[in-house]
Motif scaffolding. Structure first.
Motif, mmCIF file in Angstrom:
data_model
loop_
_atom_site.group_PDB
_atom_site.id
_atom_site.type_symbol
_atom_site.label_atom_id
_atom_site.label_comp_id
_atom_site.label_asym_id
_atom_site.label_seq_id
_atom_site.Cartn_x
_atom_site.Cartn_y
_atom_site.Cartn_z
ATOM 1 N N TYR A 106 10.116 14.123 -3.391
ATOM 2 C CA TYR A 106 9.365 13.671 -2.216
ATOM 3 C C TYR A 106 8.514 12.453 -2.566
ATOM 4 C CZ TYR A 106 6.075 13.960 1.734
ATOM 5 O OH TYR A 106 5.308 13.688 2.841
ATOM 6 N N GLY A 107 7.800 12.550 -3.693
ATOM 7 C CA GLY A 107 6.938 11.448 -4.105
ATOM 8 C C GLY A 107 7.711 10.181 -4.400
ATOM 9 N N ILE A 108 8.875 10.320 -5.033
ATOM 10 C CA ILE A 108 9.688 9.143 -5.345
ATOM 11 C C ILE A 108 10.162 8.462 -4.062
ATOM 12 C CG2 ILE A 108 11.885 8.376 -6.345
ATOM 13 C CD1 ILE A 108 11.515 10.525 -8.493
ATOM 14 N N VAL A 109 10.664 9.257 -3.123
ATOM 15 C CA VAL A 109 11.177 8.688 -1.870
ATOM 16 C C VAL A 109 10.065 8.016 -1.073
ATOM 17 C CG1 VAL A 109 12.281 9.267 0.331
ATOM 18 C CG2 VAL A 109 13.089 10.319 -1.781
ATOM 19 N N THR A 110 8.838 8.524 -1.200
ATOM 20 C CA THR A 110 7.705 7.960 -0.469
ATOM 21 C C THR A 110 7.444 6.506 -0.837
ATOM 22 O OG1 THR A 110 6.697 10.164 -0.375
ATOM 23 C CG2 THR A 110 5.257 8.315 0.079
ATOM 24 N N CYS A 111 7.934 6.074 -1.985
ATOM 25 C CA CYS A 111 7.722 4.686 -2.409
ATOM 26 C C CYS A 111 8.442 3.685 -1.509
ATOM 27 C CB CYS A 111 8.209 4.490 -3.852
ATOM 28 S SG CYS A 111 7.323 5.465 -5.092
ATOM 29 N N PHE A 112 9.471 4.115 -0.801
ATOM 30 C CA PHE A 112 10.376 3.157 -0.167
ATOM 31 C C PHE A 112 10.176 2.879 1.326
ATOM 32 C CE2 PHE A 112 12.580 4.958 -3.863
ATOM 33 C CZ PHE A 112 12.826 3.793 -4.578
ATOM 34 N N PRO A 113 9.720 3.834 2.166
ATOM 35 C CA PRO A 113 9.690 3.553 3.607
ATOM 36 C C PRO A 113 8.842 2.357 4.008
ATOM 37 C CG PRO A 113 9.536 5.906 3.236
ATOM 38 C CD PRO A 113 9.423 5.264 1.898
ATOM 39 N N SER A 114 7.627 2.231 3.462
ATOM 40 C CA SER A 114 6.772 1.113 3.858
ATOM 41 C C SER A 114 7.380 -0.224 3.460
ATOM 42 C CB SER A 114 5.387 1.268 3.231
ATOM 43 O OG SER A 114 4.735 2.414 3.747
ATOM 44 N N LEU A 115 7.944 -0.273 2.251
ATOM 45 C CA LEU A 115 8.596 -1.501 1.813
ATOM 46 C C LEU A 115 9.809 -1.809 2.685
ATOM 47 C CD1 LEU A 115 8.481 -1.147 -2.078
ATOM 48 C CD2 LEU A 115 7.239 -2.801 -0.680
ATOM 49 N N THR A 116 10.562 -0.767 3.045
ATOM 50 C CA THR A 116 11.729 -0.954 3.901
ATOM 51 C C THR A 116 11.325 -1.501 5.265
ATOM 52 O OG1 THR A 116 12.840 0.881 2.785
ATOM 53 C CG2 THR A 116 13.738 0.186 4.899
ATOM 54 N N ALA A 117 10.240 -0.945 5.817
ATOM 55 C CA ALA A 117 9.752 -1.418 7.116
ATOM 56 C C ALA A 117 9.328 -2.882 7.046
ATOM 57 C CB ALA A 117 8.589 -0.548 7.575
ATOM 58 N N ALA A 177 0.830 -1.207 0.000
ATOM 59 C CA ALA A 177 0.000 0.000 0.000
ATOM 60 C C ALA A 177 0.867 1.260 0.000
ATOM 61 C CB ALA A 177 -0.926 -0.006 1.216
ATOM 62 N N GLY A 178 1.945 1.236 0.777
ATOM 63 C CA GLY A 178 2.855 2.382 0.794
ATOM 64 C C GLY A 178 3.492 2.636 -0.548
ATOM 65 N N LEU A 179 3.850 1.561 -1.250
ATOM 66 C CA LEU A 179 4.419 1.704 -2.591
ATOM 67 C C LEU A 179 3.404 2.319 -3.540
ATOM 68 C CD1 LEU A 179 6.667 1.153 -4.659
ATOM 69 C CD2 LEU A 179 5.713 -1.143 -4.960
ATOM 70 N N ALA A 180 2.157 1.859 -3.460
ATOM 71 C CA ALA A 180 1.101 2.407 -4.320
ATOM 72 C C ALA A 180 0.885 3.893 -4.049
ATOM 73 C CB ALA A 180 -0.193 1.627 -4.110
ATOM 74 N N ILE A 181 0.875 4.262 -2.764
ATOM 75 C CA ILE A 181 0.706 5.673 -2.401
ATOM 76 C C ILE A 181 1.869 6.504 -2.925
ATOM 77 C CG2 ILE A 181 0.668 7.290 -0.453
ATOM 78 C CD1 ILE A 181 -0.831 5.124 1.126
ATOM 79 N N GLY A 182 3.077 5.955 -2.827
ATOM 80 C CA GLY A 182 4.253 6.676 -3.309
ATOM 81 C C GLY A 182 4.197 6.938 -4.799
ATOM 82 N N ILE A 183 3.813 5.919 -5.569
ATOM 83 C CA ILE A 183 3.721 6.083 -7.023
ATOM 84 C C ILE A 183 2.648 7.113 -7.369
ATOM 85 C CG2 ILE A 183 3.101 4.909 -9.171
ATOM 86 C CD1 ILE A 183 4.312 2.364 -7.959
ATOM 87 N N PHE A 184 1.480 6.968 -6.737
ATOM 88 C CA PHE A 184 0.404 7.920 -7.006
ATOM 89 C C PHE A 184 0.784 9.330 -6.555
ATOM 90 C CE2 PHE A 184 -3.395 10.228 -5.695
ATOM 91 C CZ PHE A 184 -4.138 10.181 -6.863
#
Length: 216
Positions: A162-173, A51-58
């Motif tokens: 900002y949007g690009i970096v947002t793709c990674f935190p949820s996946l990293t967690a 879900a975090g990855l999807a939010i980051g892409i969007f």
């Protein structure tokens, strides 16, 4: 959606605040229900990462396009865009929101439900404060950048980063779930966030402004 449609069409401060409050309570409740549904999944950490990855892409697409649209049509275009997004989210939820996949303690009337402990409530309060800090910083990000003289193009680039970096935190967690102590992350997260918020709001250097916003 109704709150944002109303906000775009009023010039009075009191109705603006009332609709802002109503919209915030509505979307906050909806988000909590979504997170609760994720918690019923067989692997909630992985689902949250997806879900975090999807939010980051969007978010990358949305933030980049909205910054240009605001410059061309004015700030009211943002309210209309979010109103349409929320209406779409409501429609999708009505059509396809998942059913529960496992039984919970509340499904068994004879079984006592253990109340949440103080530690859990404090964690919830801390997460709420982190969300408020992140949201307030992002809300004023564009205005701060323009006010510091970085220009609309520079702010747009920073929002895109900002949007690009947002793709990674949820996946990293999700990947580090069993490799890092949750307590250490929960302690370090707010400290880093406070430092980055100060960087965004106080620096006159574009590189620090963009990096601080993206790292939040």
């Amino acid at each position: 959606a109704l709150a944002f449609f109303g906000v775009e069409r009023t010039q009075s401060f009191a109705p603006l605040i009332a609709m802002h409050l109503g919209g915030g309570l509505a979307v906050g409740t909806a988000l909590s229900m979504v997170h609760g549904a994720m918690g019923h999944a067989r692997n909630p950490h992985r689902l949250f990462g997806i879900a975090g990855l999807a939010i980051g892409i969007f978010g990358t697409v949305f933030l980049g396009s909205m910054s240009e649209a605001i410059g061309a049509f004015g700030g009211q275009i943002l309210f209309n865009a979010i109103a349409f997004l929320m209406a779409g989210a409501a429609l999708l939820s009505l059509i396809a929101f998942p059913r529960r996949v496992r039984q919970t303690a509340t499904d068994a009337p004879k079984q006592a439900v253990v109340p949440l402990g103080t530690t859990i409530w404090l964690c919830m309060f801390g997460i709420a404060l982190m969300g408020m800090g992140q949201t307030m910083t992002l809300s004023f990000f564009e205005r701060i950048g323009v006010g510091r003289g970085f220009g609309q193009g520079g702010v747009t680039a920073a929002l895109f980063l900002y949007g690009i970096v947002t793709c990674f935190p949820s996946l990293t967690a999700a990947l580090l779930e069993k490799r890092l102590a949750a307590t250490a992350v929960l302690v370090a997260g707010p400290l880093f966030q406070a430092s980055l918020a100060m960087m965004v709001t106080h620096t006159g250097e574009f590189a620090l402004f963009a990096a601080g916003g993206a790292a939040m």
